[in-house]
Design an enzyme around this catalytic site. Structure first.
Site, PDB file in Angstrom:
ATOM      1  N   LEU A  14     -19.674 -46.327  39.783  1.00 10.00           N
ATOM      2  CA  LEU A  14     -20.523 -47.190  40.602  1.00 10.00           C
ATOM      3  C   LEU A  14     -21.953 -47.003  40.109  1.00 10.00           C
ATOM      4  CD1 LEU A  14     -19.188 -46.588  44.248  1.00 10.00           C
ATOM      5  CD2 LEU A  14     -18.712 -48.526  42.747  1.00 10.00           C
ATOM      6  N   ASP A  15     -22.673 -48.092  39.852  1.00 12.95           N
ATOM      7  CA  ASP A  15     -24.027 -47.926  39.335  1.00 12.95           C
ATOM      8  C   ASP A  15     -24.931 -47.326  40.408  1.00 12.95           C
ATOM      9  OD1 ASP A  15     -25.346 -50.090  40.865  1.00 12.95           O
ATOM     10  OD2 ASP A  15     -24.104 -51.414  39.644  1.00 12.95           O
ATOM     11  N   GLN A  16     -26.117 -46.934  40.003  1.00 14.77           N
ATOM     12  CA  GLN A  16     -27.004 -46.162  40.885  1.00 14.77           C
ATOM     13  C   GLN A  16     -27.323 -46.903  42.178  1.00 14.77           C
ATOM     14  OE1 GLN A  16     -30.664 -45.003  39.010  1.00 14.77           O
ATOM     15  NE2 GLN A  16     -31.335 -43.720  40.701  1.00 14.77           N
TER      16      GLN A  16
END
Length: 269
Positions: free
Chosen positions: A131-133
């Site tokens: 999951l991206d930041q």
């Protein structure tokens, strides 16, 4: 002189079935009874597991098992309907609600907070997928490399469901494009399940897992994402976990993940 007739062969009766099964069991490796191993790993009661064995649904090292079979759960490959039973000793499975701003990696050179810092550090675990930041929501962390590979690989088709708050109000045309597939710089996306539970909010289910895929899909149809939350991984949901909280999966949940990653649709007992 009298001719000597042929002496008839003496037939030895076959032993009763229970004796045959006992002999087979005696010739098999020592260990725990198969139905006990299945029950401990969440496949149902002893009786249910005995029924599965009797129905020929259980194999050990590729051979159909019989009642009375003993197995070494650490070394024998036991499968039900072709699905490995898991869970091997020493393996852990954590479900984390990843907060925004935390990066999905085991170590970050820039010193940003990481998902592994939110779960126990022993044994060492790794995130499944990414999951991206800026994305929130459910993330699985485990030291089970085999399951992690199957869950992350798009060929196994494990769904991930997201709630996306977007700019504007997507119309029917934008929703249809998302459902049919969107042309991105790395190729056309696979068809997605898309609904709009409320204005400006999209519920999107995909299984490919490309980098920032949901964000790029929404931007491609003219509705950039302002907030993105993953709410389901395969059969796993948990709306009770607050951001930053985690819990261990139950045996039934691990089994359902194994089934999902193996393409099995048999319901959990």
């Amino acid at each position: 002189p009298r001719s000597v007739g042929r002496v008839p062969e003496r037939r030895v009766p076959e032993p009763p079935l229970w004796e045959q099964l006992a002999a087979q069991s005696a010739a098999m490796p020592q260990g725990e009874r198969l139905q006990k191993v299945l029950a401990v790993r969440g496949w149902g009661s002893r009786r249910v597991c005995e029924d599965m064995i009797s129905e020929g649904r259980v194999t050990v090292n590729g051979d159909v098992a019989v009642l009375g079979r003993r197995v070494d759960a650490d070394h024998d490959v036991v499968e039900v309907d072709g699905v490995p039973i898991g869970v091997r000793p020493g393996l852990v499975y954590y479900l984390l609600n990843k907060p925004e701003g935390v990066v999905t990696t085991a170590h970050d050179p820039q010193g940003r907070p990481t998902v592994v810092q939110l779960v126990p550090d022993d044994p060492r675990v790794y995130p499944v997928g990414r999951l991206d930041q800026g994305t929130e929501g459910l993330l699985l962390l485990t030291n089970d490399g085999d399951l992690a590979h199957r869950l992350a690989h798009p060929s196994h088709g494990v769904d991930k469901e997201y709630l996306a708050e977007v700019e504007g109000h997507p119309g029917g045309g934008a929703v249809r494009r998302l459902r049919d597939g969107v042309e991105l710089e790395d190729g056309m996306t696979a068809p997605a399940k898309v609904s709009q539970p409320s204005p400006g909010v999209l519920r999107i289910t995909i299984h490919e897992g490309r980098n920032r895929q949901v964000r790029r899909m929404c931007e491609a149809v003219g509705h950039p994402v302002t907030r993105l939350i993953r709410v389901r991984i395969g059969p796993l949901r948990d709306a009770t976990l607050a951001p930053g909280e985690w819990r261990e999966l139950t045996l039934a949940e691990v089994r359902s993940l194994v089934e999902a990653a193996s393409g099995s649709t048999r319901p959990v007992r």
